[in-house]
Design a protein around this motif. Structure first.
Motif, PDB file in Angstrom:
ATOM      1  N   THR A 199       9.194  18.735   2.276  1.00 48.68           N
ATOM      2  CA  THR A 199       9.336  17.568   1.400  1.00 48.68           C
ATOM      3  C   THR A 199       8.307  16.520   1.795  1.00 48.68           C
ATOM      4  OG1 THR A 199      11.715  17.964   1.274  1.00 48.68           O
ATOM      5  CG2 THR A 199      10.929  15.815   0.520  1.00 48.68           C
ATOM      6  N   TRP A 200       7.573  16.037   0.807  1.00 53.83           N
ATOM      7  CA  TRP A 200       6.652  14.924   1.014  1.00 53.83           C
ATOM      8  C   TRP A 200       7.188  13.724   0.250  1.00 53.83           C
ATOM      9  CZ3 TRP A 200       4.590  19.779  -0.287  1.00 53.83           C
ATOM     10  CH2 TRP A 200       3.868  20.407   0.730  1.00 53.83           C
ATOM     11  N   VAL A 201       6.986  12.545   0.830  1.00 54.61           N
ATOM     12  CA  VAL A 201       7.433  11.311   0.187  1.00 54.61           C
ATOM     13  C   VAL A 201       6.260  10.354   0.038  1.00 54.61           C
ATOM     14  CG1 VAL A 201       9.779  11.518   1.108  1.00 54.61           C
ATOM     15  CG2 VAL A 201       8.105  10.168   2.350  1.00 54.61           C
ATOM     16  N   LEU A 202       6.367   9.508  -0.976  1.00 51.62           N
ATOM     17  CA  LEU A 202       5.454   8.388  -1.152  1.00 51.62           C
ATOM     18  C   LEU A 202       6.263   7.126  -0.957  1.00 51.62           C
ATOM     19  CD1 LEU A 202       3.325   9.495  -4.224  1.00 51.62           C
ATOM     20  CD2 LEU A 202       2.439   8.851  -1.977  1.00 51.62           C
ATOM     21  N   THR A 203       5.795   6.258  -0.070  1.00 55.63           N
ATOM     22  CA  THR A 203       6.492   5.001   0.188  1.00 55.63           C
ATOM     23  C   THR A 203       5.542   3.830  -0.045  1.00 55.63           C
ATOM     24  OG1 THR A 203       5.926   4.985   2.550  1.00 55.63           O
ATOM     25  CG2 THR A 203       8.002   6.055   1.932  1.00 55.63           C
ATOM     26  N   GLU A 204       6.144   2.701  -0.352  1.00 51.42           N
ATOM     27  CA  GLU A 204       5.393   1.449  -0.464  1.00 51.42           C
ATOM     28  C   GLU A 204       6.192   0.397   0.269  1.00 51.42           C
ATOM     29  OE1 GLU A 204       2.783  -0.642  -3.853  1.00 51.42           O
ATOM     30  OE2 GLU A 204       4.866  -0.273  -4.418  1.00 51.42           O
ATOM     31  N   ASN A 205       5.565  -0.251   1.214  1.00 51.12           N
ATOM     32  CA  ASN A 205       6.250  -1.239   2.059  1.00 51.12           C
ATOM     33  C   ASN A 205       7.516  -0.644   2.682  1.00 51.12           C
ATOM     34  OD1 ASN A 205       4.304  -3.209   1.402  1.00 51.12           O
ATOM     35  ND2 ASN A 205       5.431  -3.694  -0.479  1.00 51.12           N
TER      36      ASN A 205
ATOM     37  N   MET B   6       0.839  -1.186   0.000  1.00 47.08           N
ATOM     38  CA  MET B   6       0.000   0.000   0.000  1.00 47.08           C
ATOM     39  C   MET B   6       0.886   1.253   0.000  1.00 47.08           C
ATOM     40  SD  MET B   6      -3.185   0.846   2.430  1.00 47.08           S
ATOM     41  CE  MET B   6      -2.921   2.271   3.459  1.00 47.08           C
ATOM     42  N   MET B   7       0.508   2.221  -0.816  1.00 52.23           N
ATOM     43  CA  MET B   7       1.242   3.467  -0.931  1.00 52.23           C
ATOM     44  C   MET B   7       0.916   4.362   0.259  1.00 52.23           C
ATOM     45  SD  MET B   7       3.465   4.430  -3.211  1.00 52.23           S
ATOM     46  CE  MET B   7       3.074   3.399  -4.591  1.00 52.23           C
ATOM     47  N   ARG B   8       1.951   4.941   0.840  1.00 49.25           N
ATOM     48  CA  ARG B   8       1.786   5.826   1.998  1.00 49.25           C
ATOM     49  C   ARG B   8       2.382   7.191   1.682  1.00 49.25           C
ATOM     50  NH1 ARG B   8       4.912   5.795   7.383  1.00 49.25           N
ATOM     51  NH2 ARG B   8       3.662   7.250   8.571  1.00 49.25           N
ATOM     52  N   PHE B   9       1.646   8.241   2.029  1.00 49.53           N
ATOM     53  CA  PHE B   9       2.051   9.617   1.791  1.00 49.53           C
ATOM     54  C   PHE B   9       2.387  10.242   3.141  1.00 49.53           C
ATOM     55  CE2 PHE B   9       0.949  12.771  -1.682  1.00 49.53           C
ATOM     56  CZ  PHE B   9       1.768  13.766  -1.181  1.00 49.53           C
ATOM     57  N   ARG B  10       3.555  10.881   3.260  1.00 42.64           N
ATOM     58  CA  ARG B  10       3.928  11.528   4.517  1.00 42.64           C
ATOM     59  C   ARG B  10       5.008  12.571   4.270  1.00 42.64           C
ATOM     60  NH1 ARG B  10       8.900   9.592   5.531  1.00 42.64           N
ATOM     61  NH2 ARG B  10       9.356   7.422   5.052  1.00 42.64           N
ATOM     62  N   LYS B  11       5.253  13.368   5.311  1.00 42.71           N
ATOM     63  CA  LYS B  11       6.366  14.316   5.243  1.00 42.71           C
ATOM     64  C   LYS B  11       7.675  13.546   5.408  1.00 42.71           C
ATOM     65  CE  LYS B  11       4.453  18.739   6.472  1.00 42.71           C
ATOM     66  NZ  LYS B  11       4.496  19.877   7.387  1.00 42.71           N
ATOM     67  N   ARG B  12       8.723  14.098   4.859  1.00 38.84           N
ATOM     68  CA  ARG B  12      10.066  13.522   4.911  1.00 38.84           C
ATOM     69  C   ARG B  12      10.541  13.367   6.350  1.00 38.84           C
ATOM     70  NH1 ARG B  12      14.195  17.461   5.270  1.00 38.84           N
ATOM     71  NH2 ARG B  12      16.232  16.515   5.387  1.00 38.84           N
ATOM     72  N   ILE B  13      11.174  12.234   6.618  1.00 38.61           N
ATOM     73  CA  ILE B  13      11.881  11.979   7.876  1.00 38.61           C
ATOM     74  C   ILE B  13      13.355  11.885   7.500  1.00 38.61           C
ATOM     75  CG2 ILE B  13      12.188  10.409   9.828  1.00 38.61           C
ATOM     76  CD1 ILE B  13       9.272   9.403   9.203  1.00 38.61           C
ATOM     77  N   PRO B  14      14.147  12.922   7.808  1.00 41.97           N
ATOM     78  CA  PRO B  14      15.531  12.977   7.317  1.00 41.97           C
ATOM     79  C   PRO B  14      16.348  11.701   7.522  1.00 41.97           C
ATOM     80  CG  PRO B  14      14.952  15.063   8.316  1.00 41.97           C
ATOM     81  CD  PRO B  14      13.807  14.118   8.586  1.00 41.97           C
ATOM     82  N   ALA B  15      16.364  11.169   8.714  1.00 44.32           N
ATOM     83  CA  ALA B  15      17.188   9.988   8.992  1.00 44.32           C
ATOM     84  C   ALA B  15      16.725   8.770   8.199  1.00 44.32           C
ATOM     85  CB  ALA B  15      17.172   9.675  10.489  1.00 44.32           C
ATOM     86  N   LYS B  16      15.465   8.742   7.869  1.00 43.80           N
ATOM     87  CA  LYS B  16      14.889   7.599   7.163  1.00 43.80           C
ATOM     88  C   LYS B  16      14.925   7.759   5.640  1.00 43.80           C
ATOM     89  CE  LYS B  16      10.936   4.797   8.303  1.00 43.80           C
ATOM     90  NZ  LYS B  16       9.637   4.767   8.948  1.00 43.80           N
ATOM     91  N   ASP B  17      14.833   9.013   5.151  1.00 47.32           N
ATOM     92  CA  ASP B  17      14.586   9.244   3.729  1.00 47.32           C
ATOM     93  C   ASP B  17      15.740   9.841   2.934  1.00 47.32           C
ATOM     94  OD1 ASP B  17      11.902   8.386   4.038  1.00 47.32           O
ATOM     95  OD2 ASP B  17      11.341  10.378   4.760  1.00 47.32           O
ATOM     96  N   ASP B  18      16.648  10.557   3.574  1.00 50.34           N
ATOM     97  CA  ASP B  18      17.602  11.368   2.809  1.00 50.34           C
ATOM     98  C   ASP B  18      18.548  10.562   1.920  1.00 50.34           C
ATOM     99  OD1 ASP B  18      16.349  13.540   3.833  1.00 50.34           O
ATOM    100  OD2 ASP B  18      18.024  14.270   5.026  1.00 50.34           O
TER     101      ASP B  18
END
Length: 148
Positions: free
Chosen positions: A51-57, A1-13
């Motif tokens: 920054t917004w990100v889309l993640t899946e799993n 499932m696709m998830r929309f959220r704001k960027r988490i620097p340590a997790k996303d950068d």
């Protein structure tokens, strides 16, 4: 499932930097072959704006970074993983930025598209963006859309 959220620097950068290197940097290097992007530079760039990100799993599939520039919102970066392109993720990210711009009272949204990236230019035109000018120093078109 696709998830929309704001960027988490340590997790996303790291994933954002890798995606920029893979999908955006090749176009930018046409005008400036020595251009590179470090994780540190990316963190600094992403520190200003939203920054917004889309993640899946739990894996980043795409992101958009926006920042205020006087009375307009600048789409600073937008990228979607090649394997996730054509699924509406870029459109979803743009809608989020446009809603944010409207909610915040910006007069419009502007962005820069590499002249050689015809796929991106076509995408933005389909979203209602118009070319305002060509900037030869960076081989980019500045594109604009008024907020609703």
């Amino acid at each position: 499932m696709m998830r929309f959220r704001k960027r988490i620097p340590a997790k996303d950068d790291r994933a954002i930097t890798a995606l920029v290197r893979k999908t955006l940097l090749p176009y930018a290097k046409i005008a400036k072959p020595s251009l590179s992007v470090s994780l540190k530079e990316m963190k600094e760039r992403l520190a200003v704006g939203v920054t917004w990100v889309l993640t899946e799993n739990g894996r980043l599939q795409g992101f958009i970074h926006v920042k205020p520039e006087q009375n307009v919102l600048l789409v600073s970066l937008l990228a979607v993983k090649p394997s996730s392109q054509g699924k509406g993720l870029g459109s979803r990210l743009m809608r989020r930025a446009e809603k944010y711009a409207s909610d915040q009272g910006y007069q419009g949204i502007c962005l820069f598209a590499d002249r050689s990236n015809s796929k991106a230019i076509r995408f933005y035109k389909l979203k209602g963006y118009r070319i305002q000018e060509y900037i030869s120093e960076i081989d980019n078109y500045m594109m604009w859309k008024e907020t609703v």
